[in-house]
Design a protein around this motif. Structure first.
Motif: not given
Length: 525
Positions: A355-359
């Protein structure tokens, strides 16, 4: 006997291909350094270590004599060292080298004395002690016997003009010396020198030495591998003193310096050497090579630097130049995230970096928005690696790799800062680490230097066009122009020629002619 060519087959073939594309008016320095470049690439073997012999005793004895010529060298000592009796050692030495042992030792010592007579102002007694002779009188007698001149008469050859060059032709030309003759094969290896020396006599075979005698040379410059041919050496010595120069042991600039010293042209040699540097740089694709080579800028006090790159998609054999940024700054950015693993049916018990990478990825469009930056700014996702192919496990590790680039290095720095900030803000208890590699500054051309390229192209009628915008790709030449003024230009492969770094691409050798002509003009400004 035909003059031997000691070179790797690969080097020979490469030189032959290069000859077809040489510009006949290229300056001797550029040509000599290009030859040095090829020698370096193919690691020219030193052939001067020993005679052409398979006998290990002689292979041991000859280098020892060359290294210890100033020490007492007796037949008895050398025989003991090689494990033979004196008589057998003498016979073997003569058979394998063509020289008697005493004759060879004296020849080496006399040739070393020649170097000292021309290269220094030492007294004959001092030279004798440095070269293995008992005293100046004995040196004088031996010298006269071998050279057919007294040491004092030979010393007057320091400023010789009538020289036959068996090798080192380019070095002599660099010193302003126009040799009377050279070997045909050496001259044929360089169209440049052939053009530069239109009246030079070409020696086809050393079975025909009468043509050298008729030239009445004052000095003959030969490589030390000519010790392999004692009969030729002795015949040449009767025509004129032979100055033997180490072969395969010095680089091209050192050869120029040595010959400059021996011929009383030290100032010319140093001016030639110190004026222009030809930089062969390693690790061009990663930028690491330029970082290491950039120390040359400060060490040698380089006040200007030029370079060129072939480029597809632009007109063939046309030079393109631009003021300011010529190529973007860029670097590889890796973001490593580590959370907490859990079973796939309990994702709430783990910390997943996805999720952090996606953001971070989702933030990229706003970061590179043209309205928010000075000049073009780009961010390319090159790899996303999260978890493993295990459907029962909640991913806990992830890596995001990006290439960030910008027209201006300052803007690239801002983009990097934004990416680091958003990664930290979205950490969710993740451990985060950043890594950078393949870092390139922007390649910035100084207007004064670019104008010199324009001037040379105009004077030499080299087609030239202005580059409308910088290339997005990066080039490590920018490391140099951060330290000194300079300019990086481009020579076109053709508008429809395959792009570089593709399978279909092949370097166009004819661009060398244009590039060398351009460099020649810059060197002459």
């Amino acid at each position: 006997m035909e003059f031997p060519r000691y070179a790797e087959d690969l080097l020979k073939n490469s030189l032959e291909q290069f000859q077809h594309t040489q510009n006949l008016n290229t300056t001797p320095k550029l040509h000599l350094l290009l030859r040095e470049l090829l020698d370096t690439i193919f690691e020219r073997k030193s052939i001067d270590n020993s005679f052409v012999t398979n006998d290990q005793a002689i292979q041991q004895a000859v280098p020892y004599i060359k290294q210890h010529f100033a020490a007492p060298l007796t037949r008895s000592f050398m025989a003991d060292m090689t494990g033979f009796n004196e008589s057998y050692f003498s016979s073997l030495f003569k058979k394998e080298t063509g020289w008697s042992f005493a004759e060879y030792v004296n020849q080496i010592r006399v040739d070393q004395a020649k170097l000292l007579l021309l290269g220094a102002n030492d007294k004959l007694q001092d030279i004798a002690l440095k070269t293995g002779f008992a005293d100046g009188s004995y040196l004088g007698k031996t010298f006269t016997k071998y050279v057919h001149l007294s040491p004092s008469s030979f010393r007057k050859r320091r400023h010789s003009h009538r020289i036959v060059s068996i090798q080192f032709l380019g070095a002599l030309v660099a010193l302003g010396i126009q040799p009377l003759a050279t070997t045909r094969k050496l001259l044929q290896s360089s169209k440049l020198l052939h053009k530069r020396l239109p009246t030079i006599v070409e020696i086809e075979s050393f079975d025909l030495l009468e043509e050298i005698r008729q030239l009445e040379p004052e000095l003959i410059v030969a490589p030390t591998y000519f010790y392999n041919y004692p009969d030729i050496m002795k015949t040449l010595e009767k025509i004129a003193p032979v100055l033997t120069i180490p072969w395969g042991q010095l680089d091209k600039l050192e050869e120029v310096r040595l010959l400059g010293t021996l011929q009383g042209r030290t100032q010319q040699a140093e001016e030639w050497i110190n004026n222009i540097f030809f930089l062969f740089q390693h690790a061009e694709e990663t930028g690491d090579g330029a970082v290491e080579c950039a120390v040359l800028i400060e060490e040698k006090k380089i006040d200007e630097i030029f370079g060129w790159h072939n480029m597809s998609g632009i007109k063939e054999n046309t030079v393109y130049v631009i003021n300011g940024t010529a190529q973007y700054a860029s670097k590889g950015m890796s973001i490593y995230m580590e959370g907490v693993p859990s079973h796939a049916n309990e994702p709430e018990n783990g910390i997943n970096p996805a999720f952090a990478i996606a953001k971070i990825i989702d933030s990229i469009p706003s970061f590179i928005d043209s309205t928010a930056n000075k000049g073009n700014v780009l961010c390319t996702v090159v790899q996303v690696d999260i978890g493993e192919k295990a459907f029962g496990v909640n991913a806990s590790k992830g890596t995001l790799r990006l290439t960030i680039r910008a027209l201006y290095e300052e803007e690239m720095g801002k983009l990097q800062h934004k990416l680091e900030n958003v990664a930290q803000a979205e950490k969710y208890g993740l451990k985060i680490r950043f890594e950078y590699q393949d870092e390139f500054p922007e390649t910035t051309n100084h207007e004064e230097s670019s104008d010199k390229i324009r001037q040379v192209c105009a004077e030499k009628n080299i087609p030239m066009l202005e580059l409308k915008e910088a290339f997005r790709a990066s080039e490590d030449f920018g490391h140099y122009t951060k330290l000194t003024k300079g300019s990086y230009c481009y020579i076109g492969n053709g508008e429809d020629y395959p792009n570089i770094h593709t399978f279909e691409y092949d370097f166009k050798d004819d661009l060398i002619v244009t590039g060398v002509e351009l460099f020649k003009g810059l060197a002459e400004l």
